[in-house]
Scaffold this motif. Structure first.
Motif, PDB file in Angstrom:
ATOM      1  N   GLU A   1      19.597 -30.772   7.999  1.00  0.00           N
ATOM      2  CA  GLU A   1      20.588 -31.844   8.010  1.00  0.00           C
ATOM      3  C   GLU A   1      20.621 -32.481   9.394  1.00  0.00           C
ATOM      4  O   GLU A   1      21.675 -32.681   9.994  1.00  0.00           O
ATOM      5  CB  GLU A   1      21.960 -31.346   7.566  1.00  0.00           C
ATOM      6  CG  GLU A   1      22.807 -32.495   7.042  1.00  0.00           C
ATOM      7  CD  GLU A   1      23.959 -32.051   6.187  1.00  0.00           C
ATOM      8  OE1 GLU A   1      25.104 -32.162   6.671  1.00  0.00           O
ATOM      9  OE2 GLU A   1      23.726 -31.605   5.052  1.00  0.00           O
TER      10      GLU A   1
ATOM     11  N   TYR B   1      22.224 -29.170  -4.207  1.00  0.00           N
ATOM     12  CA  TYR B   1      22.078 -30.611  -4.401  1.00  0.00           C
ATOM     13  C   TYR B   1      21.003 -30.785  -5.467  1.00  0.00           C
ATOM     14  O   TYR B   1      19.896 -30.278  -5.312  1.00  0.00           O
ATOM     15  CB  TYR B   1      21.641 -31.318  -3.126  1.00  0.00           C
ATOM     16  CG  TYR B   1      22.488 -31.074  -1.886  1.00  0.00           C
ATOM     17  CD1 TYR B   1      23.750 -30.496  -1.951  1.00  0.00           C
ATOM     18  CD2 TYR B   1      22.005 -31.438  -0.644  1.00  0.00           C
ATOM     19  CE1 TYR B   1      24.506 -30.294  -0.804  1.00  0.00           C
ATOM     20  CE2 TYR B   1      22.763 -31.238   0.506  1.00  0.00           C
ATOM     21  CZ  TYR B   1      24.007 -30.664   0.425  1.00  0.00           C
ATOM     22  OH  TYR B   1      24.749 -30.454   1.554  1.00  0.00           O
TER      23      TYR B   1
ATOM     24  N   VAL C   1      25.778 -33.768  -5.020  1.00  0.00           N
ATOM     25  CA  VAL C   1      26.026 -32.839  -3.919  1.00  0.00           C
ATOM     26  C   VAL C   1      27.199 -31.936  -4.280  1.00  0.00           C
ATOM     27  O   VAL C   1      28.275 -32.397  -4.651  1.00  0.00           O
ATOM     28  CB  VAL C   1      26.319 -33.606  -2.605  1.00  0.00           C
ATOM     29  CG1 VAL C   1      26.687 -32.659  -1.491  1.00  0.00           C
ATOM     30  CG2 VAL C   1      25.115 -34.462  -2.232  1.00  0.00           C
TER      31      VAL C   1
ATOM     32  N   ASP D   1      28.776 -28.518  -2.424  1.00  0.00           N
ATOM     33  CA  ASP D   1      28.784 -27.465  -1.403  1.00  0.00           C
ATOM     34  C   ASP D   1      30.225 -27.197  -0.985  1.00  0.00           C
ATOM     35  O   ASP D   1      31.152 -27.625  -1.669  1.00  0.00           O
ATOM     36  CB  ASP D   1      27.873 -27.818  -0.213  1.00  0.00           C
ATOM     37  CG  ASP D   1      28.282 -29.069   0.539  1.00  0.00           C
ATOM     38  OD1 ASP D   1      29.472 -29.447   0.499  1.00  0.00           O
ATOM     39  OD2 ASP D   1      27.412 -29.674   1.193  1.00  0.00           O
TER      40      ASP D   1
END
Length: 171
Positions: free
Chosen positions: A80, A129, A150, A152
Motif C-alpha cells: 500500500e 479485496y 474492499v 478490511d
C-alpha cells in the motif's frame, strides 16, 4: 497421343513447383509479438486505489509485483505504497494477491488481494479485496484496471477502483 505425353511432364513439373513454393512460404497469421495474447503481464506495477470512505474521495498509493504462477494465472506481493515497501506491516509486504488472465478478452478474473496490516501486533488488520478488471495495452504501457470490493478493518464491503501501470519488467 504423343503431344499429351510431352505436355504432362511440364504440367506435372509446374504443379510440383507451385506446391513446393506454397509449403515453404512464411506462415504469418498476422499475430505480432506485442498482440494482446502475447502481452507480458509479469512485472512491477504502481498506481492507486480510488475509494470513497465516509463521503470522502480518497486515493491511496499501491504497487504490485506480478509473477506468473502458471498458465494465465498470476500472483505476487501487494504494497500500500508506490515504492514496493510495506506501509502498514512488519511483514516484507502488506499482502499477497492472485488473479486469472484471459489473453483473448484481456480480462482479469478472480482477482483477490489478501491484506495483513500488522504494524500493531495488538490490533492486527486483515482483509480481503476481491474483484475483476482488464489489462489495457493502449500505447506502450500495460495497465491493470480492476473494480474491487474492499473489506478490511477500516471499511466493509466498499467499492474501489485499482489502476496500476507497469513500470518495469521483472529481472
Amino acid at each position: 497421343m504423343a503431344n499429351s505425353r510431352f505436355l504432362k511432364k511440364p504440367l506435372l513439373s509446374l504443379i510440383c513447383f507451385v506446391c513446393i513454393l506454397s509449403c515453404s512460404s512464411n506462415d504469418d497469421s498476422g499475430d505480432s509479438d506485442d498482440s494482446p495474447e502475447n502481452a507480458a503481464i509479469e512485472g512491477f506495477y504502481t498506481g492507486s486505489i480510488a475509494i470513497t470512505i465516509d463521503g470522502n474521495d480518497i486515493t491511496v498509493p499501491m504497487s504490485l509485483i506480478v509473477n506468473m504462477a502458471s498458465t494465465n494465472k498470476f500472483a505476487g506481493d501487494f504494497f500500500e505504497t508506490n515504492g514496493f515497501t510495506p506501509c502498514c506491516s512488519s511483514n516484507p509486504q502488506d499482502g499477497t494477491f492472485n488473479f486469472d488472465y484471459n489473453p483473448e478478452t484481456m480480462a482479469l478474473t478472480n482477482f483477490i488481494i489478501r491484506v495483513d496490516f500488522n504494524i500493531d501486533p495488538n490490533t492486527p488488520c486483515t482483509g480481503l479485496y476481491t474483484g475483476e478488471g482488464t489489462l489495457d495495452t493502449t500505447g506502450n504501457a500495460n495497465r491493470l484496471v480492476a473494480q474491487m470490493n474492499v473489506d478490511d478493518c477500516n471499511v466493509a464491503n466498499t467499492p474501489a477502483v485499482f489502476t496500476l501501470t507497469k513500470v518495469s519488467e521483472l529481472n
